[in-house]
Motif scaffolding. Structure first.
Motif, PDB file in Angstrom:
ATOM      1  N   PHE A   1       0.844  -1.189   0.000  1.00  0.00           N
ATOM      2  CA  PHE A   1       0.000   0.000   0.000  1.00  0.00           C
ATOM      3  C   PHE A   1       0.880   1.240   0.000  1.00  0.00           C
ATOM      4  O   PHE A   1       1.792   1.385   0.792  1.00  0.00           O
ATOM      5  N   GLY A   2       0.608   2.112  -0.920  1.00  0.00           N
ATOM      6  CA  GLY A   2       1.411   3.307  -1.090  1.00  0.00           C
ATOM      7  C   GLY A   2       1.862   3.428  -2.528  1.00  0.00           C
ATOM      8  O   GLY A   2       1.723   2.502  -3.326  1.00  0.00           O
ATOM      9  N   THR A   3       2.407   4.575  -2.865  1.00  0.00           N
ATOM     10  CA  THR A   3       2.888   4.804  -4.219  1.00  0.00           C
ATOM     11  C   THR A   3       4.128   3.956  -4.481  1.00  0.00           C
ATOM     12  O   THR A   3       5.055   3.936  -3.681  1.00  0.00           O
TER      13      THR A   3
ATOM     14  N   TYR B   1      -6.990   3.749  -4.996  1.00  0.00           N
ATOM     15  CA  TYR B   1      -5.712   3.609  -5.678  1.00  0.00           C
ATOM     16  C   TYR B   1      -5.922   3.578  -7.187  1.00  0.00           C
ATOM     17  O   TYR B   1      -7.022   3.329  -7.691  1.00  0.00           O
ATOM     18  N   LEU B   2      -4.842   3.799  -7.905  1.00  0.00           N
ATOM     19  CA  LEU B   2      -4.807   3.667  -9.355  1.00  0.00           C
ATOM     20  C   LEU B   2      -3.590   2.825  -9.714  1.00  0.00           C
ATOM     21  O   LEU B   2      -2.464   3.200  -9.407  1.00  0.00           O
ATOM     22  N   ASP B   3      -3.828   1.671 -10.331  1.00  0.00           N
ATOM     23  CA  ASP B   3      -2.749   0.797 -10.787  1.00  0.00           C
ATOM     24  C   ASP B   3      -2.569   0.950 -12.290  1.00  0.00           C
ATOM     25  O   ASP B   3      -3.554   1.006 -13.047  1.00  0.00           O
ATOM     26  N   ILE B   4      -1.310   1.002 -12.713  1.00  0.00           N
ATOM     27  CA  ILE B   4      -0.976   1.113 -14.131  1.00  0.00           C
ATOM     28  C   ILE B   4       0.057   0.040 -14.455  1.00  0.00           C
ATOM     29  O   ILE B   4       1.073  -0.079 -13.758  1.00  0.00           O
ATOM     30  N   ASP B   5      -0.204  -0.765 -15.479  1.00  0.00           N
ATOM     31  CA  ASP B   5       0.784  -1.751 -15.904  1.00  0.00           C
ATOM     32  C   ASP B   5       0.894  -1.743 -17.420  1.00  0.00           C
ATOM     33  O   ASP B   5      -0.070  -1.443 -18.126  1.00  0.00           O
TER      34      ASP B   5
END
Length: 247
Positions: free
Chosen positions: A26-28, A59-63
């Motif tokens: 959890f966290g950037t 949150y925002l996840d980018i892959d």
């Protein structure tokens, strides 16, 4: 192996494989990976998380990924000399490359609440191009034939586990995927195994009589799992997993 747990909503005689991806802390965070190998091979990937609201767990996840290779390794073939006779030779493949690119985004909340443990929506887009080097028996080389696929999709995931305050639990997964496959075979060129154009065909097409095809497919999938905890060691589950495909 054996009986598949009902929460997966799948029928399988041999069993099932459950892939659980590692969660980012959890966290950037940001992770990058690069691999370089023989025959022009490059593989790169990245995954990152941006915390939009620490108090609410949003949150925002980018892959993303990028793969490519030339596949120009040596193979044993037969070439034709000036008299039309075949003789063995070792050459490099010249039209067997691959390239793939993909991007995914996911936004959601993973902060445990009374109404949900997880709620997220994700979307992805990918494209793949693959060159075709020869026919099935590896007797005719190609130099312009290409096939590939473009894909787009989105997924909704909702999870609420049963707990002491409420014996009810529910998990919902709903997804939509659109795929478009293509195949291009419209060249007039006649190639040899050295990668040279040795003649021109009167009609287009290396594999067949020339074609440029496109096919589209829509897929809708859902999975609903309802649970009720009867006691400390017993629970009741009801699962349904409908799917629909249209071409």
């Amino acid at each position: 192996r054996g009986v598949v747990p009902i929460r997966f909503g799948a029928e399988s005689l041999g069993g099932a494989v459950n892939f659980v991806t590692r969660e980012l802390e959890f966290g950037t965070a940001l992770e990058l990976s690069t691999e370089v190998a023989s025959f022009g091979t490059l593989r790169a990937s990245s995954v990152g998380r941006i915390v939009l609201s620490p108090n609410h767990g949003i949150y925002l996840d980018i892959d993303a990924f990028y793969d490519r290779t030339d596949n120009d390794y040596e193979v044993d073939v037969e070439l034709t000399d000036e008299r039309g006779r075949l003789y063995p030779a070792t050459v490099r493949r010249f039209h067997d490359g691959y390239e793939g690119l993909g991007l995914g985004l996911e936004v959601g909340t993973n902060r445990r609440r009374s109404w949900a443990d997880l709620l997220s929506i994700s979307a992805f887009a990918s494209t793949v191009d693959k060159e075709i080097q020869h026919n099935v028996r590896m007797t005719v080389p190609y130099g312009d034939v290409i096939r590939g696929e473009n894909g787009y999709g989105t997924t909704l995931h909702y999870l609420r586990r049963d707990r002491l305050t409420s014996p009810f639990g529910v998990e919902l997964v709903a997804s939509y995927v659109y795929r478009e496959a293509f195949f291009d075979d419209v060249s007039h060129n006649l190639w040899d195994w050295t990668g040279d154009v040795i003649a021109r065909r009167a009609n287009p097409g290396e594999v067949s009589r020339g074609s440029r095809t496109r096919s589209a497919e829509h897929q809708v999938y859902g999975r609903l799992d309802l649970a009720y905890r009867l006691g400390e060691h017993h629970r009741f589950e009801l699962n349904t997993a409908p799917g629909y495909t249209h071409q």
